[in-house]
Design an enzyme around this catalytic site. Structure first.
Site, PDB file in Angstrom:
ATOM      1  N   TYR A  54      30.063  -2.508 -24.511  1.00 55.30           N
ATOM      2  CA  TYR A  54      29.289  -3.719 -23.660  1.00 55.30           C
ATOM      3  C   TYR A  54      27.836  -3.406 -23.331  1.00 55.30           C
ATOM      4  O   TYR A  54      27.350  -4.366 -22.835  1.00 55.30           O
ATOM      5  CB  TYR A  54      30.160  -3.606 -22.097  1.00 55.30           C
ATOM      6  CG  TYR A  54      31.638  -3.877 -22.175  1.00 55.30           C
ATOM      7  CD1 TYR A  54      32.344  -4.127 -23.335  1.00 55.30           C
ATOM      8  CD2 TYR A  54      32.258  -3.297 -21.206  1.00 55.30           C
ATOM      9  CE1 TYR A  54      33.754  -4.416 -23.349  1.00 55.30           C
ATOM     10  CE2 TYR A  54      33.722  -3.638 -21.077  1.00 55.30           C
ATOM     11  CZ  TYR A  54      34.376  -3.963 -22.344  1.00 55.30           C
ATOM     12  OH  TYR A  54      35.780  -4.107 -22.439  1.00 55.30           O
ATOM     13  N   HIS A 112      39.023   2.655 -27.421  1.00 51.78           N
ATOM     14  CA  HIS A 112      38.836   0.897 -27.221  1.00 51.78           C
ATOM     15  C   HIS A 112      39.860   0.199 -27.871  1.00 51.78           C
ATOM     16  O   HIS A 112      40.302  -0.688 -27.403  1.00 51.78           O
ATOM     17  CB  HIS A 112      37.446   0.863 -27.517  1.00 51.78           C
ATOM     18  CG  HIS A 112      36.873  -0.438 -26.854  1.00 51.78           C
ATOM     19  ND1 HIS A 112      35.711  -0.852 -26.265  1.00 51.78           N
ATOM     20  CD2 HIS A 112      37.598  -1.914 -26.511  1.00 51.78           C
ATOM     21  CE1 HIS A 112      35.595  -1.960 -25.696  1.00 51.78           C
ATOM     22  NE2 HIS A 112      36.944  -2.597 -25.804  1.00 51.78           N
TER      23      HIS A 112
HETATM   24  N1  LIG Z   1      39.885  -3.054 -23.810  1.00 48.58           N
HETATM   25  C1  LIG Z   1      39.517  -4.219 -24.514  1.00 48.58           C
HETATM   26  O1  LIG Z   1      39.631  -4.456 -25.689  1.00 48.58           O
HETATM   27  C2  LIG Z   1      39.159  -5.509 -23.473  1.00 48.58           C
HETATM   28  C3  LIG Z   1      39.104  -6.793 -24.207  1.00 48.58           C
HETATM   29  C4  LIG Z   1      38.790  -7.637 -23.047  1.00 48.58           C
HETATM   30  C5  LIG Z   1      38.153  -7.591 -21.956  1.00 48.58           C
HETATM   31  N2  LIG Z   1      38.359  -6.170 -21.574  1.00 48.58           N
HETATM   32  C6  LIG Z   1      37.978  -5.817 -20.109  1.00 48.58           C
HETATM   33  O2  LIG Z   1      38.639  -6.700 -19.118  1.00 48.58           O
HETATM   34  C7  LIG Z   1      37.781  -7.250 -18.472  1.00 48.58           C
HETATM   35  C8  LIG Z   1      38.204  -8.844 -17.903  1.00 48.58           C
HETATM   36  O3  LIG Z   1      38.477  -9.545 -18.922  1.00 48.58           O
HETATM   37  P1  LIG Z   1      37.593 -10.796 -19.410  1.00 48.58           P
HETATM   38  O4  LIG Z   1      36.158 -10.443 -18.654  1.00 48.58           O
HETATM   39  O5  LIG Z   1      37.878 -10.677 -20.770  1.00 48.58           O
HETATM   40  O6  LIG Z   1      38.267 -12.113 -18.701  1.00 48.58           O
HETATM   41  P2  LIG Z   1      38.639 -12.507 -17.384  1.00 48.58           P
HETATM   42  O7  LIG Z   1      38.410 -11.373 -16.418  1.00 48.58           O
HETATM   43  O8  LIG Z   1      40.119 -13.120 -17.579  1.00 48.58           O
HETATM   44  O9  LIG Z   1      37.754 -13.820 -17.195  1.00 48.58           O
HETATM   45  C9  LIG Z   1      36.497 -13.743 -16.839  1.00 48.58           C
HETATM   46  C10 LIG Z   1      36.045 -15.211 -16.809  1.00 48.58           C
HETATM   47  O10 LIG Z   1      36.504 -15.740 -15.727  1.00 48.58           O
HETATM   48  C11 LIG Z   1      35.666 -16.160 -14.648  1.00 48.58           C
HETATM   49  N3  LIG Z   1      36.352 -16.017 -13.304  1.00 48.58           N
HETATM   50  C12 LIG Z   1      36.249 -14.755 -12.806  1.00 48.58           C
HETATM   51  N4  LIG Z   1      36.862 -14.855 -11.550  1.00 48.58           N
HETATM   52  C13 LIG Z   1      37.073 -16.088 -11.322  1.00 48.58           C
HETATM   53  C14 LIG Z   1      37.456 -17.160 -10.094  1.00 48.58           C
HETATM   54  N5  LIG Z   1      37.772 -16.383  -9.222  1.00 48.58           N
HETATM   55  N6  LIG Z   1      37.682 -18.257 -10.436  1.00 48.58           N
HETATM   56  C15 LIG Z   1      36.996 -18.944 -11.481  1.00 48.58           C
HETATM   57  N7  LIG Z   1      36.645 -18.196 -12.567  1.00 48.58           N
HETATM   58  C16 LIG Z   1      36.430 -16.774 -12.491  1.00 48.58           C
HETATM   59  C17 LIG Z   1      34.459 -15.563 -15.025  1.00 48.58           C
HETATM   60  O11 LIG Z   1      33.055 -16.298 -14.904  1.00 48.58           O
HETATM   61  P3  LIG Z   1      31.887 -15.635 -13.906  1.00 48.58           P
HETATM   62  O12 LIG Z   1      31.624 -14.384 -14.536  1.00 48.58           O
HETATM   63  O13 LIG Z   1      31.085 -16.933 -14.123  1.00 48.58           O
HETATM   64  O14 LIG Z   1      32.625 -15.844 -12.385  1.00 48.58           O
HETATM   65  C18 LIG Z   1      34.445 -15.106 -16.606  1.00 48.58           C
HETATM   66  O15 LIG Z   1      33.933 -16.219 -17.320  1.00 48.58           O
HETATM   67  C19 LIG Z   1      36.356  -7.282 -19.191  1.00 48.58           C
HETATM   68  O16 LIG Z   1      35.303  -7.548 -18.406  1.00 48.58           O
HETATM   69  C20 LIG Z   1      36.518  -6.037 -19.668  1.00 48.58           C
HETATM   70  O17 LIG Z   1      36.021  -4.822 -18.828  1.00 48.58           O
HETATM   71  C21 LIG Z   1      38.761  -5.118 -22.311  1.00 48.58           C
END
Ligand SMILES: NC(=O)c1ccc[n+]([C@@H]2O[C@H](COP(=O)([O-])OP(=O)(O)OC[C@H]3O[C@@H](n4cnc5c(N)ncnc54)[C@H](OP(=O)(O)O)[C@@H]3O)[C@@H](O)[C@H]2O)c1
Length: 275
Positions: A54, A112
């Site tokens: 990240y 990861h």
């Molecule tokens: N291990 C892996 O391979 C892997 C892969 C993917 C993700 N991850 C981890 O999982 C975390 C979360 O997953 P993600 O970032 O992919 O997706 P997510 O948490 O499902 O969604 C994030 C998105 O939703 C929006 N959002 C968040 N809260 C909201 C709400 N209450 N209402 C409306 N929109 C909202 C955010 O926009 P805004 O920021 O504009 O609010 C962002 O665009 C990552 O940050 C990372 O730490 C790990």
């Protein structure tokens, strides 16, 4: 550990306590990442999920310092980047991450991604870090059942946690049961499906019923399943919204109903394509 909020705490298979609900910081950079984490700590978040990939470990470290919180009141996860996998390179990568974060010990260090040809050596490096108490707990990410079965053949330590894509629209019931049986804490990433399902009438109807938002319904569903979850947002209002899920409960019927939302819907690649 002195983590606040009993309902938000799970105990990993090695006795280490971890919050169930945390903040994921993928795709946040510079001041945005630093400020989001500082704000998250103010709201009550204590679990922060980052990764070498990240590119924001330094900013997370700055936020940890700026928060003024005692180190033992927070839980920091980071992950070894695919390009650094292998035994020696993982050990080196850990040290780089730890220094960027500015902490003595990472709470949870994860593989990861299950990289073909590297999985065993990378896991052995994590076991070494764990045995030497350089990390509090070790785990994996994106390990669907075949990867966990394979890991059983070479591991001396069971992973404490498995972080996978998981949501009502990707309800991996077999994996959830597998992890429960082995006391591997399941953690959902992309729990909010990046907002792609917020207009689903089934989800909106539950949101209406509880007077909560679609995001809060999904996060509460995770908590009630005992699944740790790490929604990402940099918005102060949404940081608050996503953490405000401890003042209501879904009925068992509604938890079951959410389980039935499954569409095998993925945002991220299917790890099995890389077995
Ligand atoms: N291990 C892996 O391979 C892997 C892969 C993917 C993700 N991850 C981890 O999982 C975390 C979360 O997953 P993600 O970032 O992919 O997706 P997510 O948490 O499902 O969604 C994030 C998105 O939703 C929006 N959002 C968040 N809260 C909201 C709400 N209450 N209402 C409306 N929109 C909202 C955010 O926009 P805004 O920021 O504009 O609010 C962002 O665009 C990552 O940050 C990372 O730490 C790990």
């Amino acid at each position: 550990m002195a983590l606040p909020g009993k309902e938000n705490i799970t105990t990993l298979n090695n006795g280490v306590e971890m919050p169930l609900l945390g903040l994921g910081v993928y795709d946040m950079h510079g001041a945005e990442a630093r400020n989001a984490v500082i704000h998250a700590f103010e709201v009550g978040y204590r679990l922060i999920d980052t990764a070498a990939l990240y590119g924001n470990e330094k900013e997370i470290g700055e936020a940890i310092k700026a928060s003024g919180l005692p180190r033992h009141e927070m839980f920091i996860t980071t992950k070894v980047h695919n390009g650094d996998q292998g035994f020696e390179s993982t050990l080196k990568a850990y040290e780089t991450s730890r220094k960027k974060l500015g902490i003595d010990q990472v709470d949870l260090y994860l593989v990861h991604w299950p990289v073909r040809g590297k999985r065993k050596d990378t896991w052995k490096a994590l076991e070494k870090l764990y045995h030497e108490k350089q990390v509090k707990a070790i785990g994996v990410a994106n390990y669907l059942i075949p990867f966990l079965d394979e890991l059983e053949t070479y591991a001396n330590e069971e992973p404490a946690l498995n972080q996978v894509e998981f949501s009502p629209y990707l309800f991996l019931e077999d994996l959830l049961n597998y992890c429960r049986e082995r006391k591997i804490q399941l953690q959902s990433y992309t729990p909010l499906v990046r907002g792609q399902k917020f207009k689903d009438p089934k989800l909106l109807s539950l949101a209406h019923k509880y007077g909560k938002t679609p995001a809060q319904i999904i996060l509460r569903w995770n908590i009630q399943l005992g699944v740790s979850t790490i929604p990402k947002t940099a918005s102060p209002a949404r940081l608050k919204e996503n953490f405000d899920v401890f003042d209501f409960s879904l009925t068992n019927d509604d938890v079951q109903a959410l389980n039935q939302f499954n569409e095998d819907y993925r945002v991220v690649d299917n790890p099995l394509d890389y077995f």
